[in-house]
Design a protein around this motif. Structure first.
Motif, mmCIF file in Angstrom:
data_model
loop_
_atom_site.group_PDB
_atom_site.id
_atom_site.type_symbol
_atom_site.label_atom_id
_atom_site.label_comp_id
_atom_site.label_asym_id
_atom_site.label_seq_id
_atom_site.Cartn_x
_atom_site.Cartn_y
_atom_site.Cartn_z
ATOM 1 N N HIS A 31 23.768 -46.033 2.775
ATOM 2 C CA HIS A 31 24.586 -46.318 1.995
ATOM 3 C C HIS A 31 25.106 -45.934 2.567
ATOM 4 N N THR A 52 25.362 -47.263 -6.624
ATOM 5 C CA THR A 52 23.742 -46.809 -6.518
ATOM 6 C C THR A 52 24.135 -45.180 -7.768
ATOM 7 N N ARG A 112 29.523 -50.045 -3.069
ATOM 8 C CA ARG A 112 28.496 -50.060 -2.923
ATOM 9 C C ARG A 112 27.615 -48.580 -3.821
#
Length: 428
Positions: free
Chosen positions: A99, A81, A77
């Motif tokens: 996150h 990003t 993740r």
């Protein structure tokens, strides 16, 4: 740090093996790694000619005190990003916290964000990532072992690692019975790690040592029959593998108790506070918390009125503990509460507002246990519905103290805020 040759030994350290065993260590380990090691982890750089130190740095920070299986989805993740260090440095803290939420040890996330900004400054000044061990150790949150891993695996230069997994392998192989929490033992293990690390392929060696500690030389039930080092592992020869590493017995963790306040508006929005940068859950969002003092049943039985002489605003139906007022336990209170929570507590007392149990069943009303590094935290959700006038008054008090707060529904908070795992437990 001086780069050792395959035959060098520290003049200040006595090793428990022959020179031939010391010299053969790396060869045996690398042969095992080539056939049996992990080669498909997304941050591994040993199979590329152009290593990416950003990926290694990110993974090393995430892997501190955290298992690979836990880290994998977080790493993916983050990379989606923040594919570059510049992306991470430019991101707002709330997005980084979102996150990271659930991965624990939240100071790592703060250091990661700060470190990204520092790395961007280095890159803008020099045109590249730090190229020395000292350069990486100057980055926030990067210690000697992490710096060594980045040098070895992220830059394909010489680097030595001596993290928890490596220490377990080395203490068993050398039967080092020193307490690994002591600096003397740490120095001995670092000296041994330096002695064993080859000048060439130190990145491969570092990855192999990590794999050895993570897959074979595990804490309980190590797979000694599959180990390439078993022939001269001194702990194995003694049949005492699980006696190492030696660590002073920990004192039992203390327990702390808090009520987690769901202060809710008529339209279902809940008050959320951003925690201070320092301390527990730094920079993340949390429900307001109130310290609860454990007391005996007789003393607490007096706290059954509306405010219990204004020393309890949350425990009208809780027979075993009392929420503490700053005026009665000032030192405890200041140690447990943020400024925002002090404001809220005083506001509740002033308005004689009483929170209620969230659940309808006594069995469902047990506190949620959340274990942190130094203590167990028991959190009991308590609910209070407030009207528009009360919300306006509370907002003004928080805003005047420059407190960061939001009114969000449970789902919106989970979707958009960085919440510690304990808050997720409460919402669930």
């Amino acid at each position: 740090m001086t780069q050792p040759t395959a035959n060098s030994e520290s003049s200040n350290t006595t090793f428990n093996h022959t020179t031939s065993s010391l010299n053969a260590f790396a060869t045996r380990l690398l042969d095992w790694f080539a056939k049996n090691g992990r080669h498909d982890l997304p941050w591994q750089q040993h199979q590329t000619d152009t290593p990416n130190p950003y990926i290694v740095w990110l993974s090393e920070v995430m892997l501190q005190q955290t298992q690979v299986t836990t880290v994998l989805p977080y790493f993916a993740r983050f990379m989606d990003t923040f594919p570059t260090v510049q992306d991470l440095a430019a991101a707002e803290w709330d997005l980084v916290a979102e996150h990271w939420a659930g991965l624990g040890y939240y100071a790592r996330a703060r250091n990661l964000h700060k470190g990204a900004k520092q790395l961007v400054e280095v890159i803008e000044e020099t045109g590249e990532f730090p190229q020395t061990l000292a350069g990486w150790e100057a980055i926030s949150g990067v210690g000697p072992s992490t710096a060594g891993a980045i040098m070895a695996m992220g830059l394909h230069r010489y680097g030595v690692i001596c993290d928890g997994n490596v220490k377990r392998v080395l203490t068993r192989w050398a039967a080092n019975d020193g307490d690994i929490t002591k600096s003397t033992t740490t120095k001995e293990l670092w000296a041994l790690a330096e002695r064993l690390t080859p000048t060439e392929n130190s990145g491969l060696f570092a990855q192999a040592m990590m794999d050895m500690g993570a897959t074979l030389c595990i804490r309980r039930k190590p797979a000694c029959l599959l180990c390439p080092l078993q022939a001269d592992c001194l702990a194995h020869a003694e049949g005492r593998e699980t006696d190492y590493p030696v660590k002073a017995k920990k004192q039992p963790k203390p327990s702390k108790f808090s009520d987690a306040l769901l202060i809710e508006s008529a339209d279902g929005k809940i008050l959320w506070l951003q925690r201070p940068d320092n301390g527990i859950w730094g920079g993340l969002w949390s429900l307001p918390l109130q310290f609860v003092e454990k007391v005996d049943g007789k003393a607490n039985s007096k706290a059954t009125g509306k405010t219990a002489d204004k020393k309890s605003v949350t425990s009208a139906d809780k027979p075993s503990k009392v929420a503490s007022d700053v005026r009665s336990h000032e030192k405890i209170y200041e140690a447990e509460f943020t400024t925002a929570e002090q404001i809220i507590n005083e506001w509740l007392i002033k308005n004689e507002l009483v929170t209620q149990s969230v659940s309808k069943s006594l069995l469902d009303d047990a506190p949620i246990k959340h274990s942190l590094t130094h203590f167990h935290w028991y959190l009991t959700p308590r609910k209070l519905t407030v009207d528009s006038a009360q919300i306006l008054e509370l907002n003004e008090k928080l805003a005047s103290a420059e407190i960061d707060f939001k009114w969000l529904t449970e789902q919106t908070a989970q979707d958009n805020l960085g919440l510690p795992r304990a808050m997720i437990k409460i919402l669930e």
